[in-house]
Design a protein around this motif. Structure first.
Motif, PDB file in Angstrom:
ATOM      1  N   ILE A   1       0.841  -1.203   0.000  1.00 42.35           N
ATOM      2  CA  ILE A   1       0.000   0.000   0.000  1.00 42.35           C
ATOM      3  C   ILE A   1       0.872   1.247   0.000  1.00 42.35           C
ATOM      4  CG2 ILE A   1      -1.631   1.359   1.359  1.00 42.35           C
ATOM      5  CD1 ILE A   1      -2.859  -1.311   2.315  1.00 42.35           C
ATOM      6  N   ILE A   2       1.884   1.278   0.860  1.00 47.94           N
ATOM      7  CA  ILE A   2       2.765   2.449   0.920  1.00 47.94           C
ATOM      8  C   ILE A   2       3.474   2.652  -0.409  1.00 47.94           C
ATOM      9  CG2 ILE A   2       4.866   3.370   1.978  1.00 47.94           C
ATOM     10  CD1 ILE A   2       3.910   2.111   4.630  1.00 47.94           C
ATOM     11  N   GLU A   3       3.962   1.567  -0.996  1.00 49.66           N
ATOM     12  CA  GLU A   3       4.656   1.685  -2.289  1.00 49.66           C
ATOM     13  C   GLU A   3       3.714   2.223  -3.359  1.00 49.66           C
ATOM     14  OE1 GLU A   3       5.938   0.976  -6.208  1.00 49.66           O
ATOM     15  OE2 GLU A   3       4.301  -0.198  -5.333  1.00 49.66           O
ATOM     16  N   ARG A   4       2.510   1.685  -3.412  1.00 51.58           N
ATOM     17  CA  ARG A   4       1.554   2.108  -4.442  1.00 51.58           C
ATOM     18  C   ARG A   4       1.109   3.556  -4.249  1.00 51.58           C
ATOM     19  NH1 ARG A   4      -0.908   4.302  -7.450  1.00 51.58           N
ATOM     20  NH2 ARG A   4      -2.638   3.692  -8.809  1.00 51.58           N
ATOM     21  N   GLU A   5       0.848   3.940  -3.023  1.00 53.05           N
ATOM     22  CA  GLU A   5       0.306   5.276  -2.764  1.00 53.05           C
ATOM     23  C   GLU A   5       1.375   6.355  -2.637  1.00 53.05           C
ATOM     24  OE1 GLU A   5      -3.159   5.983  -2.825  1.00 53.05           O
ATOM     25  OE2 GLU A   5      -2.871   4.029  -3.777  1.00 53.05           O
ATOM     26  N   SER A   6       2.644   5.968  -2.662  1.00 47.67           N
ATOM     27  CA  SER A   6       3.731   6.945  -2.606  1.00 47.67           C
ATOM     28  C   SER A   6       4.169   7.406  -3.988  1.00 47.67           C
ATOM     29  CB  SER A   6       4.943   6.351  -1.860  1.00 47.67           C
ATOM     30  OG  SER A   6       4.595   6.074  -0.516  1.00 47.67           O
ATOM     31  N   ARG A   7       3.552   6.896  -5.027  1.00 47.68           N
ATOM     32  CA  ARG A   7       3.930   7.315  -6.378  1.00 47.68           C
ATOM     33  C   ARG A   7       3.618   8.796  -6.557  1.00 47.68           C
ATOM     34  NH1 ARG A   7       1.298   2.221  -9.714  1.00 47.68           N
ATOM     35  NH2 ARG A   7       2.501   0.601  -8.664  1.00 47.68           N
ATOM     36  N   PRO A   8       4.524   9.554  -7.190  1.00 48.90           N
ATOM     37  CA  PRO A   8       4.318  11.004  -7.303  1.00 48.90           C
ATOM     38  C   PRO A   8       3.222  11.407  -8.291  1.00 48.90           C
ATOM     39  CG  PRO A   8       6.321  10.330  -8.433  1.00 48.90           C
ATOM     40  CD  PRO A   8       5.819   9.120  -7.699  1.00 48.90           C
ATOM     41  N   VAL A   9       2.912  10.564  -9.265  1.00 49.99           N
ATOM     42  CA  VAL A   9       1.926  10.908 -10.281  1.00 49.99           C
ATOM     43  C   VAL A   9       0.728   9.978 -10.145  1.00 49.99           C
ATOM     44  CG1 VAL A   9       1.478  11.083 -12.761  1.00 49.99           C
ATOM     45  CG2 VAL A   9       3.728  11.686 -11.851  1.00 49.99           C
ATOM     46  N   LYS A  10      -0.476  10.549 -10.159  1.00 55.75           N
ATOM     47  CA  LYS A  10      -1.674   9.712 -10.125  1.00 55.75           C
ATOM     48  C   LYS A  10      -1.738   8.906 -11.412  1.00 55.75           C
ATOM     49  CE  LYS A  10      -4.678  12.347  -7.079  1.00 55.75           C
ATOM     50  NZ  LYS A  10      -6.003  13.012  -6.935  1.00 55.75           N
ATOM     51  N   ALA A  11      -1.972   7.623 -11.276  1.00 50.25           N
ATOM     52  CA  ALA A  11      -2.034   6.738 -12.431  1.00 50.25           C
ATOM     53  C   ALA A  11      -2.824   5.501 -12.043  1.00 50.25           C
ATOM     54  CB  ALA A  11      -0.624   6.356 -12.886  1.00 50.25           C
ATOM     55  N   MET A  12      -3.266   4.758 -13.065  1.00 51.28           N
ATOM     56  CA  MET A  12      -3.983   3.501 -12.828  1.00 51.28           C
ATOM     57  C   MET A  12      -3.470   2.465 -13.806  1.00 51.28           C
ATOM     58  SD  MET A  12      -7.979   4.694 -12.426  1.00 51.28           S
ATOM     59  CE  MET A  12      -8.601   3.082 -11.902  1.00 51.28           C
ATOM     60  N   SER A  13      -3.212   1.281 -13.315  1.00 49.82           N
ATOM     61  CA  SER A  13      -2.853   0.187 -14.212  1.00 49.82           C
ATOM     62  C   SER A  13      -4.123  -0.329 -14.882  1.00 49.82           C
ATOM     63  CB  SER A  13      -2.182  -0.950 -13.432  1.00 49.82           C
ATOM     64  OG  SER A  13      -3.129  -1.573 -12.578  1.00 49.82           O
ATOM     65  N   HIS A  14      -3.954  -1.119 -15.941  1.00 52.35           N
ATOM     66  CA  HIS A  14      -5.101  -1.720 -16.631  1.00 52.35           C
ATOM     67  C   HIS A  14      -5.924  -2.556 -15.650  1.00 52.35           C
ATOM     68  CE1 HIS A  14      -7.398  -3.548 -19.903  1.00 52.35           C
ATOM     69  NE2 HIS A  14      -7.137  -4.728 -19.355  1.00 52.35           N
ATOM     70  N   GLU A  15      -5.253  -3.325 -14.804  1.00 54.25           N
ATOM     71  CA  GLU A  15      -5.942  -4.169 -13.834  1.00 54.25           C
ATOM     72  C   GLU A  15      -6.718  -3.331 -12.827  1.00 54.25           C
ATOM     73  OE1 GLU A  15      -2.712  -4.482 -14.693  1.00 54.25           O
ATOM     74  OE2 GLU A  15      -2.936  -6.301 -15.925  1.00 54.25           O
ATOM     75  N   GLU A  16      -6.140  -2.214 -12.392  1.00 51.61           N
ATOM     76  CA  GLU A  16      -6.838  -1.341 -11.450  1.00 51.61           C
ATOM     77  C   GLU A  16      -8.089  -0.731 -12.076  1.00 51.61           C
ATOM     78  OE1 GLU A  16      -3.004   0.016  -8.724  1.00 51.61           O
ATOM     79  OE2 GLU A  16      -3.769   1.368 -10.282  1.00 51.61           O
ATOM     80  N   ARG A  17      -8.019  -0.414 -13.357  1.00 55.06           N
ATOM     81  CA  ARG A  17      -9.206   0.125 -14.046  1.00 55.06           C
ATOM     82  C   ARG A  17     -10.325  -0.910 -14.051  1.00 55.06           C
ATOM     83  NH1 ARG A  17      -7.207   4.755 -17.119  1.00 55.06           N
ATOM     84  NH2 ARG A  17      -4.939   4.633 -17.084  1.00 55.06           N
ATOM     85  N   LEU A  18      -9.991  -2.156 -14.377  1.00 50.68           N
ATOM     86  CA  LEU A  18     -11.014  -3.211 -14.403  1.00 50.68           C
ATOM     87  C   LEU A  18     -11.577  -3.456 -13.011  1.00 50.68           C
ATOM     88  CD1 LEU A  18      -9.459  -5.840 -16.866  1.00 50.68           C
ATOM     89  CD2 LEU A  18     -11.174  -4.073 -17.358  1.00 50.68           C
TER      90      LEU A  18
END
Length: 201
Positions: free
Chosen positions: A116-133
Motif C-alpha cells: 500500500i505504501i509503495e503504491r500510494e507513494s507514487r508522485p503521479v496519479k495513475a492507474m494500471s489496466h488491472e486497477e481500471r477493471l
C-alpha cells in the motif's frame, strides 16, 4: 497454507461508508458462493477509507489483534482471511485503508502494508489496466454485473461480466477482462478516464 494471492487495489479514491460496506463483499454474486474455500478470491484486496470508517470498524468488535498502525477483525470472512485495517502516514498525510489478509501466512499484513505504501507513494496519479477493471467491477451496481452462466462457452463460465450500452444494439453483456480501451473509458467516472497508465503495484 493457501498460495499467495496478488495484492491489488480494487477502488480508486476514498471509499464512502456505503462504498466500504459494498466492497467488503463485492463477490457475493459469485456462483457456488458457499462451496469450498474462496480465500484466494479475497486475499490481497485493498482500498482506501476515511478515518471515521476506520474508527467505526475498530469499535464494532474487540479486534483479533492490534499492532501499532494496524488491527485485524476478529471475524473471518472465509478460511483464514479477515479484514486488516491500516492507519499510515504517506507523504506527510495520515490515511486509512482496509485490506483482506490471509492470516495463515503471518507475514501477509506486513507485505500488505508495504505494498500500500509503495503504491500510494507514487508522485503521479495513475492507474494500471488491472486497477481500471477492478474499479469498474467495484463501482458497478449489482444489477449491472454478474458471472457468465451456462449460455456462455464452457471456458468463460464463472468469469465476471458487466452490462454495456451497445448503441443501436442496445445493452449487451461482456466479460470484464475482454473490455476494449474505449469501453473501459466509458465505464469509468470522468475524473479517472484520462489518468496515465501505471505498472501494477
Amino acid at each position: 497454507m493457501n498460495p499467495a494471492s496478488p495484492i491489488r487495489k480494487i477502488f480508486q479514491g476514498v471509499a464512502s461508508r456505503q462504498d466500504m460496506f459494498r466492497l467488503f463483499d463485492r463477490h457475493k454474486q459469485r456462483p457456488n458462493r458457499f462451496e469450498g474455500d474462496d480465500s484466494a478470491l479475497y486475499a490481497g484486496e485493498w482500498f482506501e477509507i476515511g478515518g471515521a470508517q476506520c474508527d467505526y470498524m475498530l469499535d464494532v468488535l474487540p479486534p483479533l489483534w492490534i499492532r501499532g498502525e494496524m488491527f485485524a477483525m476478529r471475524e473471518f470472512l472465509t478460511g483464514f482471511v479477515t479484514s486488516v485495517f491500516f492507519t499510515l502516514k504517506i507523504d506527510g498525510h495520515i490515511r486509512h485503508f482496509h485490506s483482506y489478509c490471509d492470516l495463515s501466512d503471518r507475514s501477509s499484513p506486513d507485505r500488505m502494508r508495504s505494498a500500500i505504501i509503495e503504491r500510494e507513494s507514487r508522485p503521479v496519479k495513475a492507474m494500471s489496466h488491472e486497477e481500471r477493471l477492478e474499479h469498474i467491477w467495484s463501482s458497478t451496481h449489482d444489477d449491472y454485473r454478474g458471472y457468465a452462466g451456462e449460455r456462455w462457452p464452457e471456458g468463460d463460465r464463472g468469469k465476471r461480466m458487466v452490462l454495456l450500452y451497445g448503441g443501436k444494439e442496445g445493452t449487451i453483456l461482456k466479460l470484464l477482462d475482454q473490455l476494449m480501451d474505449a469501453e473501459i473509458s466509458a465505464k469509468l467516472p470522468v475524473h479517472l478516464r484520462f489518468l496515465p497508465d501505471a505498472i501494477a503495484a
